[in-house]
Design a protein around this motif. Structure first.
Motif, PDB file in Angstrom:
ATOM      1  N   UNK A 166      30.088  55.996  54.499  1.00 47.48           N
ATOM      2  CA  UNK A 166      30.770  56.987  53.333  1.00 47.48           C
ATOM      3  C   UNK A 166      31.453  55.945  52.180  1.00 47.48           C
ATOM      4  N   UNK A 167      32.184  54.581  52.639  1.00 44.37           N
ATOM      5  CA  UNK A 167      32.571  53.872  51.474  1.00 44.37           C
ATOM      6  C   UNK A 167      31.540  53.112  50.836  1.00 44.37           C
ATOM      7  N   UNK A 168      30.643  52.586  51.688  1.00 47.86           N
ATOM      8  CA  UNK A 168      29.664  51.609  50.852  1.00 47.86           C
ATOM      9  C   UNK A 168      28.750  52.578  50.079  1.00 47.86           C
ATOM     10  N   UNK A 169      28.372  54.051  50.560  1.00 47.05           N
ATOM     11  CA  UNK A 169      27.741  54.675  49.926  1.00 47.05           C
ATOM     12  C   UNK A 169      28.030  54.743  48.546  1.00 47.05           C
ATOM     13  N   UNK A 206      44.597  40.439  28.826  1.00 44.37           N
ATOM     14  CA  UNK A 206      43.667  41.356  29.420  1.00 44.37           C
ATOM     15  C   UNK A 206      42.473  40.733  29.061  1.00 44.37           C
ATOM     16  N   UNK A 207      41.289  40.598  29.898  1.00 43.67           N
ATOM     17  CA  UNK A 207      40.082  39.940  29.481  1.00 43.67           C
ATOM     18  C   UNK A 207      38.981  40.657  30.355  1.00 43.67           C
ATOM     19  N   UNK A 208      37.632  40.506  29.586  1.00 41.53           N
ATOM     20  CA  UNK A 208      36.681  41.332  30.410  1.00 41.53           C
ATOM     21  C   UNK A 208      36.486  40.651  31.702  1.00 41.53           C
ATOM     22  N   UNK A 209      36.620  39.292  31.985  1.00 42.23           N
ATOM     23  CA  UNK A 209      36.485  38.841  33.372  1.00 42.23           C
ATOM     24  C   UNK A 209      37.626  39.404  34.285  1.00 42.23           C
ATOM     25  N   UNK A 210      38.665  39.359  33.919  1.00 42.04           N
ATOM     26  CA  UNK A 210      39.802  40.027  34.681  1.00 42.04           C
ATOM     27  C   UNK A 210      39.417  41.428  35.143  1.00 42.04           C
ATOM     28  N   UNK A 211      39.031  42.277  34.161  1.00 43.31           N
ATOM     29  CA  UNK A 211      38.663  43.784  34.380  1.00 43.31           C
ATOM     30  C   UNK A 211      37.350  43.816  35.319  1.00 43.31           C
ATOM     31  N   UNK A 212      36.661  42.624  35.544  1.00 43.42           N
ATOM     32  CA  UNK A 212      35.743  42.766  36.313  1.00 43.42           C
ATOM     33  C   UNK A 212      36.062  42.265  37.958  1.00 43.42           C
ATOM     34  N   UNK A 213      36.869  40.993  37.811  1.00 43.48           N
ATOM     35  CA  UNK A 213      37.145  40.429  39.054  1.00 43.48           C
ATOM     36  C   UNK A 213      38.165  41.336  39.898  1.00 43.48           C
ATOM     37  N   UNK A 214      39.091  41.902  39.246  1.00 39.10           N
ATOM     38  CA  UNK A 214      40.066  42.771  39.978  1.00 39.10           C
ATOM     39  C   UNK A 214      39.369  43.695  40.555  1.00 39.10           C
ATOM     40  N   UNK A 215      38.822  44.630  40.281  1.00 36.70           N
ATOM     41  CA  UNK A 215      38.146  45.807  40.898  1.00 36.70           C
ATOM     42  C   UNK A 215      37.117  45.217  42.372  1.00 36.70           C
ATOM     43  N   UNK A 216      36.509  43.992  41.685  1.00 40.37           N
ATOM     44  CA  UNK A 216      35.567  43.358  42.632  1.00 40.37           C
ATOM     45  C   UNK A 216      36.172  43.011  43.750  1.00 40.37           C
ATOM     46  N   UNK A 217      37.428  42.003  43.497  1.00 33.35           N
ATOM     47  CA  UNK A 217      38.171  41.656  44.683  1.00 33.35           C
ATOM     48  C   UNK A 217      38.610  42.845  45.708  1.00 33.35           C
ATOM     49  N   UNK A 218      39.032  44.167  45.125  1.00 28.74           N
ATOM     50  CA  UNK A 218      39.544  45.178  45.920  1.00 28.74           C
ATOM     51  C   UNK A 218      38.223  45.694  46.713  1.00 28.74           C
ATOM     52  N   UNK A 219      37.087  45.756  46.073  1.00 31.18           N
ATOM     53  CA  UNK A 219      36.025  46.570  47.022  1.00 31.18           C
ATOM     54  C   UNK A 219      35.702  45.239  47.824  1.00 31.18           C
ATOM     55  N   UNK A 220      35.850  44.076  47.868  1.00 28.97           N
ATOM     56  CA  UNK A 220      35.210  43.203  48.730  1.00 28.97           C
ATOM     57  C   UNK A 220      36.353  43.238  49.800  1.00 28.97           C
ATOM     58  N   UNK A 223      38.147  45.827  50.893  1.00 27.93           N
ATOM     59  CA  UNK A 223      37.654  46.997  51.616  1.00 27.93           C
ATOM     60  C   UNK A 223      36.219  46.733  52.472  1.00 27.93           C
ATOM     61  N   UNK A 224      35.249  46.308  51.855  1.00 32.26           N
ATOM     62  CA  UNK A 224      34.035  46.078  52.607  1.00 32.26           C
ATOM     63  C   UNK A 224      34.356  45.243  53.816  1.00 32.26           C
ATOM     64  N   UNK A 225      35.064  44.161  53.504  1.00 41.36           N
ATOM     65  CA  UNK A 225      35.536  43.191  54.788  1.00 41.36           C
ATOM     66  C   UNK A 225      36.031  43.806  55.947  1.00 41.36           C
ATOM     67  N   UNK A 226      37.193  44.738  55.413  1.00 40.02           N
ATOM     68  CA  UNK A 226      38.039  45.309  56.459  1.00 40.02           C
ATOM     69  C   UNK A 226      37.140  46.238  57.214  1.00 40.02           C
TER      70      UNK A 226
END
Length: 208
Positions: free
Chosen positions: A107-110, A71-85, A87-90
């Motif tokens: 609503x979601x972007x706000x 478990x790394x700091x990078x992973x903790x940033x990349x994982x939720x970032x991928x989820x949000x991206x 969601x945004x793309x969809x």
């Protein structure tokens, strides 16, 4: 598997970045533009396949990171970032095709803009991003289930008739939970700021 450098536990993330879990998280981020292009061009089945592959890699990288203590700091940033991206793309892709209304995008972007605004206060305190809560994970899970179902509803027939109400149920619940998690995150940041101010006021040399 050995990583290039020290690794950490879930409680004390290390500094290594060259790990398989991080590579899987990075791959998910790279799949976002592919997913967006497939939605915009109407290749819904391929878009669903990419989303399914992303979901499988999301589960796998988390499991491997915990099992191998990577478990790394990078992973903790990349994982939720991928989820949000994703969601945004969809959301944007489906809104442009009139599959979802633009108010849902707002609503979601706000909510994500709210979290973005909380970043500078945390940085000024020397505090990294707060960990994703179980509530936030549930919200993301609901939204990532909603969009494939809403996409399936566009095919019509019995499948579409079942997928549409299920997709919107997940979307509305996910949006509510998304904001609930965001407001709790904001409350955590506010509590940290208050604690810092109280510590400064109590420190020697503080103005009386």
């Amino acid at each position: 598997m050995r990583s290039a450098g020290p690794v950490g536990t879930a409680e004390h993330p290390g500094v290594a970045v060259l790990t398989l879990p991080n590579a899987l998280s990075a791959l998910r981020v790279l799949l976002v533009p592919v997913f967006a292009a497939l939605i915009l061009t109407g290749h819904d089945l391929w878009a669903l396949a990419v989303l399914a592959a992303s979901g499988a890699s999301d589960w796998l990288d988390g499991r491997l990171a915990r099992r191998w203590q990577q478990v790394t700091r990078l992973g903790q940033v990349l994982d939720p970032a991928a989820d949000r991206l994703f969601i945004l793309a969809a959301l944007l892709g489906m809104a442009l095709r009139d599959l979802v209304p633009w108010w849902l995008v707002a609503v979601v972007v706000g909510r994500d803009l709210l979290l973005l605004a909380l970043g500078p206060p945390l940085a000024r305190m020397g505090h990294g991003p707060l960990p994703v809560s179980d509530l936030g994970k549930a919200a993301t899970f609901a939204l990532l289930y909603a969009f494939p179902l809403i996409l399936l509803s566009s095919v019509g027939g019995p499948v579409g008739a079942v997928a549409r109400p299920l997709g919107w149920a997940f979307a509305l619940w996910g949006a509510c939970l998304y904001w609930w998690a965001g407001l709790r995150y904001a409350a955590q940041v506010r509590a940290l700021l208050r604690a810092r101010d109280a510590q400064r006021a109590a420190s020697p040399g503080a103005a009386s």
